[in-house]
Scaffold this motif. Sequence first.
Motif, PDB file in Angstrom:
ATOM      1  N   SER A   1       0.863  -1.192   0.000  1.00 10.75           N
ATOM      2  CA  SER A   1       0.000   0.000   0.000  1.00 10.75           C
ATOM      3  C   SER A   1       0.894   1.234   0.000  1.00 10.75           C
ATOM      4  O   SER A   1       2.069   1.180   0.381  1.00 10.75           O
ATOM      5  CB  SER A   1      -0.928   0.007   1.223  1.00 10.75           C
ATOM      6  OG  SER A   1      -0.170   0.134   2.414  1.00 10.75           O
ATOM      7  N   ALA A   2       0.304   2.344  -0.436  1.00 12.35           N
ATOM      8  CA  ALA A   2       1.024   3.617  -0.469  1.00 12.35           C
ATOM      9  C   ALA A   2       0.095   4.713   0.026  1.00 12.35           C
ATOM     10  O   ALA A   2      -1.088   4.742  -0.327  1.00 12.35           O
ATOM     11  CB  ALA A   2       1.512   3.914  -1.889  1.00 12.35           C
ATOM     12  N   ALA A   3       0.641   5.607   0.828  1.00 11.94           N
ATOM     13  CA  ALA A   3      -0.120   6.727   1.366  1.00 11.94           C
ATOM     14  C   ALA A   3       0.693   8.000   1.140  1.00 11.94           C
ATOM     15  O   ALA A   3       1.921   8.020   1.338  1.00 11.94           O
ATOM     16  CB  ALA A   3      -0.414   6.538   2.843  1.00 11.94           C
ATOM     17  N   SER A   4       0.006   9.041   0.728  1.00 10.41           N
ATOM     18  CA  SER A   4       0.703  10.299   0.457  1.00 10.41           C
ATOM     19  C   SER A   4      -0.126  11.478   0.976  1.00 10.41           C
ATOM     20  O   SER A   4      -1.360  11.406   1.027  1.00 10.41           O
ATOM     21  CB  SER A   4       0.957  10.467  -1.051  1.00 10.41           C
ATOM     22  OG  SER A   4      -0.261  10.416  -1.767  1.00 10.41           O
ATOM     23  N   THR A   5       0.564  12.499   1.355  1.00 12.00           N
ATOM     24  CA  THR A   5      -0.054  13.743   1.824  1.00 12.00           C
ATOM     25  C   THR A   5       0.516  14.891   0.999  1.00 12.00           C
ATOM     26  O   THR A   5       1.746  15.075   0.940  1.00 12.00           O
ATOM     27  CB  THR A   5       0.222  13.970   3.314  1.00 12.00           C
ATOM     28  OG1 THR A   5      -0.270  12.861   4.055  1.00 12.00           O
ATOM     29  CG2 THR A   5      -0.449  15.243   3.785  1.00 12.00           C
TER      30      THR A   5
END
Length: 1720
Positions: free
Chosen positions: A218-222
């Motif tokens: 999974s990948a999460a970005s802000t």
Amino acid sequence: MKALIFLLALACAGSDHVKRYNPIFSQNQLHIYKYDGVILTGLPEKGLNRAGIRITSRVRVRGLGSNQYLLQLENPQLQELNGIWPKDPFSSLRKLTERWTPLLTRPVKFEYTDGRVGNIFTSENVPEDVLNIHRGILNILQITIKKSQNFYDLQEAGIEGICHARYIVQEDKRKERLIITKAKDLTNCQERVLKQTGIVYTQLCPSCQQRGRNIRASAASTIVLKPTALGAIIQEARVREVHQFTPFHELDGTIRLEARQSLILEKITTAQMEQIPDMQNRRSLQYRSERNVLQQPFRLLKDQNVITQIKDTLNHMAQHNAQDVHADAPARLMQLVQLLRVAPHRAFSEIWSWAKTQPEPRRWLLEAIPAIGTIESLKFIKSRIQESETLRSEILQALILALHQVKTDRDVLTTAREIMELDQVKRCQLTRKLTILAYGSMIFRNYAEKPVCPEEILKPIHSLLSDAGNRPNDEDIVLGLKAIGNAGQPASIKNIVKLLPGFGTAAANLPLKVRVDAIMALRNIARKDPRTVQRIAVQTFLNRKNHPEERMVACAVLFTTKPPLTLVSMVANSLLTETSLQVASFTHSHIRALSRSSLPSINSLAAACNLALNILSPKLEQLGHRFSKVYRVDTFMYRMMAGASAKLLLFKNSGSIIPTALLAKVRGHALGGSSDLIEVGLRAEGLQEILMKERAPDLRKTESKSIRRILSKFINWKELPEETPLASAYLKIFGQELAFAQLRKEDLDAIRQRMSSPIDSYMKKLNEGVTFHPSKALVAAEMRQVVPTVVGLPMELSIISSAVAVSNIRVDLRSDSPIGKLPRLLTSRIQLNARLNPSVSIHTRVFMGINMPQIQSGVELRANVRSIIPVGITAKINLKEGNFRIDTSPADKENRILSMISQVYAVSRNVENLSAEKITPILPSTPESRISRQRFRSSSRSSRAASARIATHLSPETLSDQVPCSEDEQRPRVPNRSSYRSCAEATKFGVKACVDVRMENALSFKHSPLYRLMGEHTLNVSIAPVTSDPEIEKIVLEIQAGSRASSKLMRLADKELGPDRIRSSAERLRLMRQSSLPRMRNRTLSSSSSSSSMQQSGRLTSRSSSRTSSSSEYSQRRRDSKRVLPSGRTVSRSRGSMRRRSSSSSSSSSLRSIRRSQQQITRRTSGTLRSGRILSSRRESISHQLLELAFRPLQDSRYTVRKQSARILSASTHRSGSSRITRIGRRSGSRASRASHGSSILRSSEQRYLISRVGPPSLVVLLRSRRTDGTQRGYQVTGYVKMETRLPRVHLRLVELDEKSNWRICADAAMPSSHKVLTQVRWGENCEKYKVSVRVSNGQLATHPAVKVKMQWSRIPESLKYNAKMVGDYIPGLGYALGLSQTYRRNPSRQITALVALTSPRTIDTIIKLPKMTAYYQGLQLPASLPMQAISVRVQQKGFSTIADIPDMVLATDQRQCTVEKDIIQSFDETKLKHTLANRCYYVLTQDCSPSTRFILMMRRAEIDQSKKEIKLVLASNNTIIEAIPTQSGTKLLVNGVERDPSQQIPEVSGINVQQKDAGIILEVRSIGIERLFFDGNRVEIELDQMISKTCGICGQNNAEKKMMKPNQEEARDVEDLFESWTYPGQTCADDCKVRREFVPLGKVIEFEGLESRCYSVEPVQRCLEGCAPIETRSQIVNFHCVSSNFTVNDYTVFSRKSPDVRHSVDSHSDCMCSRCAEA
């Protein structure tokens, strides 16, 4: 108009609002960002070593207009980490940075519209690996903003593909910025960038993935946007991506690759105009690579001088693997494979020209060629095949392995077809067969994930099948079917269906095996089209006209497709009316086996099968092992997320215990999928004929006129087809058939002829000595998966295993006489000298991390196994005299025969500085500290110290992973370490073996299976010499069997000890005789006291008296019966006073015992009656009554049942609906035996079986070492066997060769009856110190078959006693955990008894009696049924008295009996037929229905008495007819019409045994299968042997199918139809039989299909002879065929081949009377 203007203004304002938040870069401005990308691989726990890569740079972005922008990196830096993060810093990769900086700083133009990145443009010379780093930066800018939603999902394109993304948009109005949070599930992608190999044969398990994924990402970005009038400016962006992997359950920990990106805006300046170089379109944002997955490196290598590196590697392997395998040979093999993969095609010819003249480099090159897996390897092999006229074995081996290991595409398949068409391949049948099978596997690999396979790809195997069907050629048909089965494409179904029974016309002319192979070819196709395969399989199964084996195979194929509940219920419902017991047994056992499965992949199928069992009849459980069965066992551990299953399918078509075909398969389940590991199929038609008893050789060649005359009178007679002996076998690996072989009678003759030819040339070579140097190198496994990371570098997860085996063999053989043929080997003295040094090395590598040709960074597990076993022996064999001897030298130095090491590292490498590679164990090296040495601190001090640091640690900065949270996290954890070493010495042979185990793992961090693997594990097994004085010259193992065994005795068992040993033996015999006197006297006293009492309680009195006397005597012995002599020995005192006390106590207490016993009986009876009235405690009562049952041996038929127990049990069984065990009231006998259990292990009657002499030894085994001073040390095993007598006995004795040692082991076994086995083991000095005995007997527990095992001991070693006591302490808790019921009742202290009773085919009751407790379990489920009732009573009662009887006992299961008594006939298949003989015609009771009929047995009604029978036996030998006719005085025997004395033999036919028994006779003709024929006028009883499926007649086909078959092999409608079909018709009215069978007209004109028609029967009807009238008739339904009424019919028999049109009732004449013959 105003409203319209207002709406337009509102729309413009909304669009301006959306445009304001769209990311944009101004055309005249330069945005400068600071970029940081980090990738870390390792375990997530802190304090462990990790490997990492870091890329830092400044990113310059400026607009070019028309939604095009320019991105350029400035001052890029590459760094690596190999250590503890964040404690250890990153180090600079200076050389790699210098090499990549000119490429990384090239400008990249990209399209960017509304937050979406379009096409990317850059220079042509920028490699994809560098451009992917730019794609990783641009991937941060990929943003999808919706106008009116703040929370939304979508499939978004990115560097990893098109994957599911979820957005949350938040607006910070105070700071005037927009915060976008985006999360991506990289395992839920519509189109994912993924490269993998090595898993095409694996089937994914969706239910396993739901419980826990092995791979998750999974990948999460802000992203922070600053809205402006022209658009939003990206101020800051942070991305965090996680890839985790575990071979076990993910909740127990994972290996993690974490990628982080940060892009922070530093400043915005005015852009300067620069010239943009020419750029090419490099496509979209998705990750791209110029390499295929096989070109991913194993290890980093310089790409210069590839040919030179290949030659150096070949020379290294040739030099260092000459004697034994080198430790790094597997790693060198993988290096060679990697070099060959990157080498150009022209390099292969140059390398071959250099290596073909050098044997060793040539061999290693051909071993490595198949593992390349590219089209270049096939082209190379094709060139080598075309160089010579014949195909050499080394090229053939490389070809087959290369076809199975190559990565397939259209070009590779074209090359494979060209190889198949080569003349060298076609000429060799083996090569042609293996190549075609491999081509089918290549099609499967290439189109496994593609929906459709083109027809031109399948054309070669389709054409092979169609051409073979037109010829026809059975072998090519089978080859084509197996190749199609390997391909597994739905387009092949139409070609298979043509050969299936019930679908195509060609199936009728094909052998059974070919039709079965056609059904089996559907299994792989079911993976892509399960519904079509299910439809075909169900139709084949439900069509009862098909052969039972075809239907059973269709059932097996159906269940491999995981059918739904509806199909499973349909199959189960069809079994309710199934006529074939073979099909019913197979299907029922298959459903039951699947219903017990615990595999998550077939949970729904198991539930459906469990429901289907409720439909089926319980009687199917009673089918024995004579019928086809399916056995299945599986296991699955959810914590390991792994399991295994094994399945065995037995196909039988004749009711014999010998299967005609079997299929065994092992399947593995791991890593979220499953695969067939290995499958073996064997088929042996005609095997029963090979194993059957010898028949007369001339009987099958005899043409009997009498038999032919009888058979000609039966209309539409069809003999059973002759089975041609055929053996076939196949092997499948991963569901693909690698090879198969067929063996016919012609092949056996060729092999026999070849073996009988002279072997002088071979023996000459062996005499001179033959040297072999075999070697094998193999890439056993290569599974790889490559996915991109957000940074732009590829992450690889791979498992690679390679093995290299080398051996040097030197063999020479010598004999005392020249050997011209192979049988001479059996009579010659042979000396075989062999020197061999087998060695093997296996290297396994598991890697997770970044893997590129320029850089490697990740976690790597290395496992190495190396084994070297040098062997040098001299074997002397003399089969004629039964002597076998092996001489070998003792170990002269320490040899490490097995070495295993496993270590997990954090690795960092770069191609620019290979010497600076960093390989660090994942567990840091810390000094060993023991927790026991830690000091305890009070909570007050620690809490004050901790509270002082709260303000420091609880800050926003401390939440980052780069800052430790507490002092505890800074303190390193110590890995879990343990070691073990043990050695076992054999000083007599000068050798010792040592095992050394060391382990260091991460269990202290987390207790899980994955963390147990992390660290270092070492296992060493070595053999070393032991110094001895004098030295050992040679170690000898010698075996002598037969009559010459006595000549090899080196130490006699009894004679070497002289008179002392003889006296001790006599003393022991005298004591044994004296020990039997007290028991005899006790019986006398009991009987005398019983006679003085009441007769009805005599037995009770004797038992009570003996019990009382025995117990008192036993307690008195324990107090004062022994005294200790000064020497330490114990002797018994005079027993006269003891006997007197026992006598007086028994006589005086007899009346008291009677009263106590009567009171106990009264109390037990009343208590039992009361408990019988209490319904709530009924089950508990039954459970306790199980313990009161007495075991009854089979030979003992006298037993009693207590009435009150029987009443309770009958009431209980009536309530439960199941059969329960009845209680047998014999407890006093068992109690009486408790007192004397310590005095003797076995009864005197049983001891004599074990101790009596059994004659000279039959076997002597010597294992000794010969020393320099001439002495010998070692052991001697002597075996005495006496099996030819009524009482078989075996005695084994082990002694030391040292004359000073009296230590021995003696083992005895005897069979006093066919249902009892006695064994006894004694050891110690002269076999007298310790003694243990075991008695096994089978019998009955109540009405159920049971086995009883009793173990007793008199004295055992203290160590064994101590260990047994420790184990005994855990037995109650273990029994409770296993569900055993326990009662604490006192049992004999030195005895363990286990009793197992078979209460149903699948349940057993178990009773285990230990000295202090009794445990029992009722209704224990068995994994397979044991239907004892399916075994004939004759076999159960007969048993076996010798080992030689076992084959006869097995063959006796094929003996079937047919009996006739009054009007009841019981067939071979135990079907009862009731029919009254209405005439004097002969009926065929049974006959040999093979192509050469050898006998016919007929029966008819007797003339003197209609209730009696006459029989006639017609033999093919000399046309002999034997008749037996009842008379008033007995039975008259006629041979060819001449009366003979039944007590005399019949000279006309050899092999006939006749004897008279009472009023009947017994006839035996075993040479033709008649084991026994009994006749006395009232009863006919025939017993056939080895005639399974070879008979026909009223008694049936003897195949357990219970079908009533007529002479035309059609099934009869009823019993009357059966008897009429087997009636031998009369010829004239003068004969006793007045009826015959004929085709008849209907007798009237009917309208059929609109026309007036006359109808004629298509089956014969029994009618009177001409001139006779019926006196008894019956109505019968007959099928008719109709023709036009004007059609002339002359012969009614022509309608036997017509199809039926209508059915009508006609009269069948049962008996007739002929008046005209009477007048004549």
